[in-house]
Design an enzyme around this catalytic site. Structure first.
Site, mmCIF file in Angstrom:
data_model
loop_
_atom_site.group_PDB
_atom_site.id
_atom_site.type_symbol
_atom_site.label_atom_id
_atom_site.label_comp_id
_atom_site.label_asym_id
_atom_site.label_seq_id
_atom_site.Cartn_x
_atom_site.Cartn_y
_atom_site.Cartn_z
ATOM 1 N N HIS A 1 -9.480 1.285 5.076
ATOM 2 C CA HIS A 1 -8.183 1.508 5.732
ATOM 3 C C HIS A 1 -8.365 2.530 6.862
ATOM 4 O O HIS A 1 -9.170 3.462 6.739
ATOM 5 C CB HIS A 1 -7.159 2.013 4.712
ATOM 6 N N SER B 1 3.692 -1.559 10.298
ATOM 7 C CA SER B 1 5.145 -1.571 10.482
ATOM 8 C C SER B 1 5.816 -2.881 10.098
ATOM 9 O O SER B 1 6.770 -3.314 10.751
ATOM 10 C CB SER B 1 5.499 -1.184 11.918
ATOM 11 N N GLU C 1 -4.954 -4.615 11.068
ATOM 12 C CA GLU C 1 -3.944 -3.565 11.188
ATOM 13 C C GLU C 1 -4.202 -2.751 12.453
ATOM 14 O O GLU C 1 -5.016 -1.811 12.437
ATOM 15 C CB GLU C 1 -4.013 -2.623 9.985
ATOM 16 N N LYS D 1 0.181 4.236 -0.548
ATOM 17 C CA LYS D 1 -0.508 5.445 -0.066
ATOM 18 C C LYS D 1 -0.262 6.620 -1.025
ATOM 19 O O LYS D 1 -0.130 6.403 -2.221
ATOM 20 C CB LYS D 1 -0.086 5.758 1.373
ATOM 21 N N GLU E 1 -6.749 4.994 7.737
ATOM 22 C CA GLU E 1 -6.561 6.398 7.337
ATOM 23 C C GLU E 1 -7.816 6.945 6.665
ATOM 24 O O GLU E 1 -8.137 8.123 6.803
ATOM 25 C CB GLU E 1 -5.323 6.519 6.438
ATOM 26 N N GLY F 1 2.878 2.671 10.739
ATOM 27 C CA GLY F 1 3.860 3.735 10.561
ATOM 28 C C GLY F 1 4.610 4.133 11.820
ATOM 29 O O GLY F 1 5.262 5.171 11.846
ATOM 30 N N ASN G 1 0.867 -1.180 0.000
ATOM 31 C CA ASN G 1 0.000 0.000 0.000
ATOM 32 C C ASN G 1 0.901 1.226 0.000
ATOM 33 O O ASN G 1 1.418 1.629 1.043
ATOM 34 C CB ASN G 1 -0.898 -0.038 1.245
ATOM 35 N N GLY H 1 2.918 -0.968 4.199
ATOM 36 C CA GLY H 1 2.811 0.436 3.820
ATOM 37 C C GLY H 1 4.168 1.002 3.442
ATOM 38 O O GLY H 1 4.678 0.777 2.347
ATOM 39 N N GLY H 2 4.777 1.717 4.379
ATOM 40 C CA GLY H 2 6.049 2.415 4.141
ATOM 41 C C GLY H 2 7.091 1.594 3.397
ATOM 42 O O GLY H 2 7.688 2.064 2.422
#
Ligand code: PGA
Length: 243
Positions: free
Chosen positions: A89, A204, A161, A12, A91, A167, A10, A225-226
């Site tokens: 999600h 993470s 999640e 983002k 967010e 993050g 993802n 993600g990141g």
């Protein structure tokens, strides 16, 4: 033990067109699995499709078409050969005030268009501290999957999640994740009589902790993600979890 894992990236709202071009050069041909789904910012999707990556959207709308400025429909996604959409999600829930009812409508429309839905669920730090994790997950599952026929579950993947892990570099222990995924699976079995729903872990996940996380016996894969925006890290995660 589930053997073949799924890895979903993802990305983002990250990377410029130039950075995406570099990214594609770096991962060139190395993903090599139909169990890896990349969800770039939607405007970049054609670049990934052109190179035959399995692509997903980070969000889709609840109608087929119409005057909904800025939205993308599952029907449009399907017409582009996009097979997956992430819905709910945290967010989206936090910054766009998406509630279970809307999320449920989005889930149903996406399944109607035969997309695979990754429905995200997870508790905040505060909810965790108050020992409300299972209660929160139960509400999100019941709300998000309300009214689904049993055969529609073949298109559903859940992603656990914990919001406090997204993050932040903080990750629950393998025991905690195993227990929570166990709870999620038993709930879906109890309520919808659907056995073995795939459940991903997200929050993470990195190239450093993937070996350890990959030992979780009941996890079906990872939502990253990141680390999915960094080619080397993402490839390492894929290597450990999928190959
Ligand atoms: P993270 O994000 O891997 O950067 O924690 C995961 C996600 O939000 O899906």
């Amino acid at each position: 033990m589930e053997n073949k894992k799924i890895v979903v990236g993802n990305m983002k709202m990250n990377l410029t067109a130039e950075e995406i071009s570099d990214y594609l050069k770096e991962i060139n041909g190395q993903v090599g699995s139909n169990r890896v789904v990349i969800c770039p910012t939607s405007i970049y999707i054609p670049y990934f499709l052109k190179q035959d990556y399995l692509v997903g959207l980070q969000n889709t709308f609840l109608h087929e078409s119409g005057a909904y400025t800025g939205e993308i429909s599952p029907k449009q996604a399907a017409s582009m050969g996009i097979a997956v959409t992430i819905i709910g999600h945290s967010e989206r829930r936090m910054y766009f005030d998406e509630k279970d009812k809307l999320i449920n409508e989005k889930v149903k429309e996406a399944i109607k268009q035969n997309l695979r839905v990754i429905l995200c669920i997870g508790e905040t730090a505060e909810e965790r501290n108050m020992m409300r994790t299972e209660k929160v997950l139960r509400k999100q599952i019941l709300g998000g999957l309300r009214g689904l026929e049993k055969d529609m579950f073949d298109n559903v993947i859940l992603a656990y999640e914990p919001i406090w892990a997204i993050g932040t570099g903080e990750v629950p222990t393998n025991e905690e994740i195993t227990k929570t995924i166990g709870y999620i699976k038993s709930l879906v079995l109890e309520i919808y009589d659907y056995e073995s729903i795939p459940v991903l872990y997200g929050g993470s996940v990195t190239d450093k902790n993937i070996k350890e996380l990959n030992k979780i016996p009941n996890v079906s894969g990872f939502l990253v993600g990141g680390a999915s925006t960094k080619p080397k890290k993402f490839l390492k995660i894929i290597e450990v979890a999928v190959k």
